[in-house]
Write a protein that holds these residues in place. Structure first.
Motif, PDB file in Angstrom:
ATOM      1  N   UNK A   1      11.018  -6.610  -4.252  1.00  0.00           N
ATOM      2  CA  UNK A   1      10.997  -6.422  -2.801  1.00  0.00           C
ATOM      3  C   UNK A   1      11.160  -7.782  -2.141  1.00  0.00           C
ATOM      4  N   UNK A   2      12.222  -7.927  -1.371  1.00  0.00           N
ATOM      5  CA  UNK A   2      12.484  -9.189  -0.672  1.00  0.00           C
ATOM      6  C   UNK A   2      11.930  -9.085   0.747  1.00  0.00           C
ATOM      7  N   UNK A   3      11.160 -10.089   1.126  1.00  0.00           N
ATOM      8  CA  UNK A   3      10.555 -10.061   2.460  1.00  0.00           C
ATOM      9  C   UNK A   3      10.449 -11.478   2.999  1.00  0.00           C
ATOM     10  N   UNK A   4      10.740 -11.622   4.277  1.00  0.00           N
ATOM     11  CA  UNK A   4      10.663 -12.938   4.910  1.00  0.00           C
ATOM     12  C   UNK A   4       9.804 -12.890   6.156  1.00  0.00           C
ATOM     13  N   UNK A   5       8.955 -13.901   6.301  1.00  0.00           N
ATOM     14  CA  UNK A   5       8.209 -14.093   7.545  1.00  0.00           C
ATOM     15  C   UNK A   5       8.903 -15.221   8.296  1.00  0.00           C
ATOM     16  N   UNK A   6       8.275 -15.733   9.319  1.00  0.00           N
ATOM     17  CA  UNK A   6       8.903 -16.831  10.065  1.00  0.00           C
ATOM     18  C   UNK A   6       8.880 -18.135   9.291  1.00  0.00           C
TER      19      UNK A   6
ATOM     20  N   UNK B   1      -0.774 -12.757   2.479  1.00  0.00           N
ATOM     21  CA  UNK B   1      -0.686 -11.750   1.430  1.00  0.00           C
ATOM     22  C   UNK B   1      -0.815 -10.344   2.013  1.00  0.00           C
ATOM     23  N   UNK B   2      -1.649 -10.190   3.032  1.00  0.00           N
ATOM     24  CA  UNK B   2      -1.815  -8.884   3.670  1.00  0.00           C
ATOM     25  C   UNK B   2      -0.550  -8.473   4.405  1.00  0.00           C
ATOM     26  N   UNK B   3       0.096  -9.440   5.040  1.00  0.00           N
ATOM     27  CA  UNK B   3       1.349  -9.188   5.742  1.00  0.00           C
ATOM     28  C   UNK B   3       2.414  -8.692   4.757  1.00  0.00           C
TER      29      UNK B   3
ATOM     30  N   UNK C   1       4.152  -4.873   4.551  1.00  0.00           N
ATOM     31  CA  UNK C   1       5.604  -4.664   4.581  1.00  0.00           C
ATOM     32  C   UNK C   1       6.056  -3.861   3.363  1.00  0.00           C
ATOM     33  N   UNK C   2       5.490  -4.175   2.194  1.00  0.00           N
ATOM     34  CA  UNK C   2       5.813  -3.442   0.974  1.00  0.00           C
ATOM     35  C   UNK C   2       5.374  -1.987   1.098  1.00  0.00           C
ATOM     36  N   UNK C   3       4.172  -1.769   1.595  1.00  0.00           N
ATOM     37  CA  UNK C   3       3.637  -0.419   1.793  1.00  0.00           C
ATOM     38  C   UNK C   3       4.575   0.405   2.685  1.00  0.00           C
TER      39      UNK C   3
END
Length: 310
Positions: free
Chosen positions: A17-22, A104-106, A110-112
């Motif tokens: 799962x690819x995810x990006x924050x700021x 980690x919660x963020x 997002x994964x959820x």
């Protein structure tokens, strides 16, 4: 009820799962087992563990649920988040440490939500251990992750936090980072052994310590987790815990001999969360899934079979 079993083969985390924050880019390794039409069930691990601690439960429960496993950033097979190009110099020490598990919660939220797109019903059953408890509570209260139920096992969620080792590492971070292979491995093994009430067999110990002794980067990651744990904070969400049990069923399970987080914490957490009940399992420490594998399996099976009917 389904009994936990020793997996005949390791469960592979086959998806990313690819995810990006700021400020960070993340690649989270995960997998799912069971019929896609079955009710979703998510297992969340804590520190310094990985999804490996849930293997014995994931396989048998996948007969009745769509089971999801994943490794948090910097644990198991998931690399630590990487600063987005040009952002590294803007990340302060507090943000980098993530002692309140905000990042980690963020990522978990997002994964959820990415998984939820494939569910036929609203919300998943969630089982969390150690700091996975704080992660899942933050995701529920701050990120709008609607669960069908929440089972918290020896979780990090209410203070006081920290062990003597956390304080020692935090005050001597570079000394621990400088430890050589065999010496550092001994520190990791001693730490893991302290979490269990019963002696861990050689195979289990090898699996639990392997991620942290695999490279210099992972060694530093282990030290970082100890420093983070010494500064744990629940300030942003603890005042809202009472909302959780009013909306969803919550169960708390605790090892009576947990020397990391005393069993008295379970009752305090029950009151704060308005949880339905507390189950205390004798002959179990913090690593309850190894100390009393069968008993935990019975309690999880009973809980999930009941809340899944509602």
């Amino acid at each position: 009820m389904t009994k936990p079993s020793t997996p005949s083969s390791t469960i592979e985390l086959t998806e990313t799962f690819h995810y990006s924050t700021t400020i960070y880019d993340y690649d989270i390794r995960w997998t799912s087992l069971g019929d896609a039409a079955s009710p979703p069930l998510i297992f969340v691990h804590g520190t310094p563990w990985s999804s490996h601690v849930w293997h014995s439960y994931a396989q048998p429960l996948s007969r009745y649920f769509r089971v999801y496993l994943f490794d948090n950033p910097g644990f198991g097979e998931s690399p630590l988040g990487k600063p987005i190009p040009g952002k590294a110099d803007t990340i302060g020490k507090v943000v980098a440490l993530d002692s309140d598990l905000a990042q980690q919660s963020d990522v978990f939220a997002a994964l959820y939500k990415s998984w939820a797109q494939d569910w036929r019903e609203s919300g998943a059953h969630v089982v969390a251990h150690d700091h996975g408890g704080l992660m899942t509570l933050r995701a529920y209260l701050l990120h709008g992750c609607d669960y069908r139920s929440l089972c918290l096992i020896d979780v990090v969620a209410v203070g006081p936090f920290g062990q003597p080792l956390f304080k020692l590492v935090a005050e001597n971070e570079e000394v621990f980072n400088a430890l050589t292979g065999p010496v550092f491995e001994g520190v990791v093994e001693s730490y893991i052994r302290d979490a269990a009430y019963k002696e861990l067999d050689r195979k289990t110990m090898a699996a639990l310590k392997k991620p942290w002794i695999a490279s210099e980067e992972r060694k530093r990651g282990f030290v970082r987790q100890m420093v983070q744990a010494n500064s744990r904070s629940t300030e942003e969400v603890e005042g809202r815990y009472h909302e959780v049990g009013k909306k969803i069923p919550v169960r708390i399970i605790w090892g009576k001999e947990d020397e990391w987080i005393p069993v008295e914490t379970a009752k305090r957490l029950q009151e704060k969360l308005n949880a339905q009940d507390v189950v205390v399992i004798e002959g179990a420490g913090h690593l309850i899934m190894y100390d009393q594998q069968g008993q935990l399996g019975v309690e999880l099976g009973w809980w999930l079979s009941n809340v899944n009917r509602k």
